[in-house]
Design a protein around this motif. Sequence first.
Motif, short mmCIF file in Angstrom:
data_model
loop_
_atom_site.label_atom_id
_atom_site.label_comp_id
_atom_site.label_asym_id
_atom_site.label_seq_id
_atom_site.Cartn_x
_atom_site.Cartn_y
_atom_site.Cartn_z
N GLY A 1 9.59 -2.18 1.11
CA GLY A 1 9.82 -0.93 0.40
C GLY A 1 11.11 -0.24 0.81
O GLY A 1 11.75 -0.61 1.78
N SER A 2 11.45 0.78 0.05
CA SER A 2 12.68 1.53 0.29
C SER A 2 12.43 2.69 1.23
O SER A 2 11.33 3.23 1.30
N HIS A 3 13.47 3.11 1.94
CA HIS A 3 13.37 4.29 2.79
C HIS A 3 13.54 5.57 1.96
O HIS A 3 13.25 6.65 2.43
N GLU B 1 18.42 -5.05 -1.47
CA GLU B 1 18.57 -6.45 -1.05
C GLU B 1 17.32 -7.02 -0.35
O GLU B 1 17.41 -8.00 0.36
N GLU B 2 16.17 -6.40 -0.56
CA GLU B 2 14.93 -6.90 0.06
C GLU B 2 14.59 -8.27 -0.51
O GLU B 2 14.57 -8.47 -1.72
N THR C 1 0.84 -1.19 0.00
CA THR C 1 0.00 0.00 0.00
C THR C 1 0.88 1.24 0.00
O THR C 1 2.04 1.19 0.37
N GLY C 2 0.31 2.36 -0.40
CA GLY C 2 1.05 3.63 -0.39
C GLY C 2 2.08 3.69 -1.50
O GLY C 2 1.90 3.15 -2.59
N PHE C 3 3.20 4.36 -1.21
CA PHE C 3 4.29 4.52 -2.18
C PHE C 3 4.96 3.18 -2.40
O PHE C 3 5.46 2.56 -1.47
N ARG C 4 4.93 2.68 -3.64
CA ARG C 4 5.45 1.35 -3.95
C ARG C 4 6.90 1.42 -4.42
O ARG C 4 7.22 2.11 -5.38
#
Length: 160
Positions: A93-95, A64-65, A56-59
Amino acid sequence: MSADQSDSENPTAATSEEKWLPGKCKWFNVAKGWGFVVSEDGEHEVFVHQSALQMTGFRSLGDEEEIEYQATQSDKGLEATAVRAKGGGDCQGSHRRPGAKKKLRKVRCFNCGDFASHIASKCPKEPMPKCCHHCKSTAHLIEDCPTLPDDKKKKKGPSS
């Protein structure tokens, strides 16, 4: 492909029977919304667009996830059709966020008088006595500075 080869060797088989393949994010550009994931064995590099991410939100995908994906063969190569977190669920997700670079704005520090990226409360110098920001004299302020060129002086309007 022979019948004795497993589906794990063929990432295009991922769309049949809801097979999810393990992998991890190689890199993801959050500003453009796309990147690449690599299979767990490192053999396959798969294109991924943010629209294929389950969250959800910003995708986006973090560095390395660990993820699971389904892929199809497109005319340009392997492309992820669905991506989720390892074990199911939403991706982390990314920071990073696009346009998140902090813009340095130069302001005049009322303590040291310099145009800098700090304000008086954050000034690295000790508190200073009030002085002219132009010539640094403590005898007057910039408004009354005798060395300030006329074009830099404030125009004094008619007083009522």
